[in-house]
Design an enzyme around this catalytic site. Structure first.
Site, PDB file in Angstrom:
ATOM      1  CG  ASP A  72     -14.703  19.278  -2.209  1.00 38.28           C
ATOM      2  OD1 ASP A  72     -13.910  20.129  -2.117  1.00 38.28           O
ATOM      3  OD2 ASP A  72     -15.499  18.784  -1.161  1.00 38.28           O
ATOM      4  CE1 TYR A 111     -10.079  27.928   5.696  1.00 33.37           C
ATOM      5  CE2 TYR A 111     -11.992  27.210   7.051  1.00 33.37           C
ATOM      6  CZ  TYR A 111     -10.935  26.963   6.210  1.00 33.37           C
ATOM      7  OH  TYR A 111     -10.792  25.667   5.546  1.00 33.37           O
TER       8      TYR A 111
HETATM    9  C1  T46 Z   1     -11.309  21.457   7.638  1.00 23.30           C
HETATM   10  C2  T46 Z   1     -10.501  20.693   8.182  1.00 23.30           C
HETATM   11  C3  T46 Z   1      -9.807  19.611   7.860  1.00 23.30           C
HETATM   12  N1  T46 Z   1      -8.846  18.977   8.543  1.00 23.30           N
HETATM   13  C4  T46 Z   1      -8.322  17.750   7.806  1.00 23.30           C
HETATM   14  C5  T46 Z   1      -9.013  16.814   7.098  1.00 23.30           C
HETATM   15  C6  T46 Z   1      -8.464  16.197   5.888  1.00 23.30           C
HETATM   16  O1  T46 Z   1      -7.719  15.207   6.306  1.00 23.30           O
HETATM   17  C7  T46 Z   1      -7.548  17.387   5.552  1.00 23.30           C
HETATM   18  C8  T46 Z   1      -8.100  18.185   4.380  1.00 23.30           C
HETATM   19  O2  T46 Z   1      -9.325  18.581   4.746  1.00 23.30           O
HETATM   20  P1  T46 Z   1     -10.467  18.976   3.477  1.00 23.30           P
HETATM   21  O3  T46 Z   1     -10.178  18.331   2.415  1.00 23.30           O
HETATM   22  O4  T46 Z   1     -11.970  18.686   4.141  1.00 23.30           O
HETATM   23  O5  T46 Z   1     -10.131  20.337   3.251  1.00 23.30           O
HETATM   24  P2  T46 Z   1     -10.754  21.572   2.602  1.00 23.30           P
HETATM   25  O6  T46 Z   1     -11.237  21.051   1.413  1.00 23.30           O
HETATM   26  O7  T46 Z   1     -10.049  22.795   2.320  1.00 23.30           O
HETATM   27  O8  T46 Z   1     -11.824  21.717   3.515  1.00 23.30           O
HETATM   28  C9  T46 Z   1     -12.400  23.166   3.882  1.00 23.30           C
HETATM   29  O9  T46 Z   1     -12.999  24.065   2.954  1.00 23.30           O
HETATM   30  C10 T46 Z   1     -14.203  24.581   3.010  1.00 23.30           C
HETATM   31  C11 T46 Z   1     -13.646  26.054   2.299  1.00 23.30           C
HETATM   32  C12 T46 Z   1     -14.389  24.932   4.144  1.00 23.30           C
HETATM   33  O10 T46 Z   1     -15.468  25.847   4.538  1.00 23.30           O
HETATM   34  C13 T46 Z   1     -14.145  24.112   5.362  1.00 23.30           C
HETATM   35  O11 T46 Z   1     -13.489  24.652   6.370  1.00 23.30           O
HETATM   36  C14 T46 Z   1     -13.410  22.800   4.871  1.00 23.30           C
HETATM   37  O12 T46 Z   1     -14.203  21.712   4.590  1.00 23.30           O
HETATM   38  O13 T46 Z   1      -7.523  18.354   6.667  1.00 23.30           O
HETATM   39  C15 T46 Z   1      -8.478  19.177   9.727  1.00 23.30           C
HETATM   40  O14 T46 Z   1      -7.805  18.478  10.665  1.00 23.30           O
HETATM   41  N2  T46 Z   1      -9.221  19.995  10.485  1.00 23.30           N
HETATM   42  C16 T46 Z   1     -10.180  20.788   9.790  1.00 23.30           C
HETATM   43  O15 T46 Z   1     -10.656  21.947  10.379  1.00 23.30           O
END
Ligand code: T46
Length: 183
Positions: free
Chosen positions: A170, A132
């Site tokens: 989450d 995305y």
């Molecule tokens: C979103 C993001 C995360 N990170 C790092 C931070 C954490 O250490 C790791 C995993 O992040 P997170 O657990 O927040 O990843 P998702 O659970 O896939 O989060 C996403 O999931 C839902 C679907 C969303 O809409 C957002 O784009 C985003 O929050 O990646 C980054 O370095 N850059 C980023 O843009």
């Protein structure tokens, strides 16, 4: 390219054309001019890619608070998801309402989620990959979440909330009732 507005009309489904032949297909999955004509007129600055090993992996409901709020253009490269957007704009007549769509590598459907919405998805297959675009850079301190299966939101994810995989963030996300929207 097919464009549909969902029940909350700012959230759109875009299905780019696929040119199929005996080799497979070709598709312009993003074209700034065509997408702007379809109402998706963002200066995207970052591409994201997530891989989820298991069916029932939940990512969300997430948002970034202003001035780091993000619009998102989401598509599935492999597998399939139910993608959900929740209106978190305090002045919106559809505040607290949600829309969803099934996105898959097979259907090629993309969802546009504007700033002001919570976003999340649940995978319907193992080894699902989601790509995305976002129009604001990641800013960890402004990253927030709301419980994906909050009873007040009452999102119909279409799948049981048993056997789900979630991040610790989450799994401990605050309830909708405790959420103070920054939009
Ligand atoms: C979103 C993001 C995360 N990170 C790092 C931070 C954490 O250490 C790791 C995993 O992040 P997170 O657990 O927040 O990843 P998702 O659970 O896939 O989060 C996403 O999931 C839902 C679907 C969303 O809409 C957002 O784009 C985003 O929050 O990646 C980054 O370095 N850059 C980023 O843009």
């Amino acid at each position: 390219m097919d464009v549909q507005s969902l029940a909350i009309p700012e959230v759109k489904l875009i299905t780019p054309r696929r040119f199929s032949d005996d080799r497979g297909f070709f598709s312009e999955t993003y074209n700034a001019r065509a997408f702007a004509q379809a109402g998706v007129d963002c200066a995207f600055v970052q591409d994201n890619h997530s891989y989820s090993a298991k069916t029932g992996t939940v990512r969300g409901l997430h948002y970034q608070a202003p001035p780091h709020a993000q619009s998102k253009l989401v598509r599935v490269l492999r597998g399939s998801i139910i993608d959900v957007a929740v209106d978190a704009r305090k002045s919106s007549p559809t505040y607290g309402q949600w829309v969803k769509a099934e996105l898959s590598a097979e259907n090629g459907v993309q969802i546009f989620v504007p700033k002001g919405f919570l976003h999340g998805f649940i995978t319907l297959e193992p080894e699902t990959e989601v790509a995305y675009k976002v129009d604001a850079f990641y800013d960890g301190p402004s990253d927030g979440s709301v419980k994906w299966n909050d009873p007040d939101l009452g999102i119909d994810w279409g799948v049981s909330d048993k056997d789900t995989s979630l991040s610790d963030k989450d799994a401990s996300a605050p309830a909708w009732a405790a959420f103070k929207s920054p939009y």
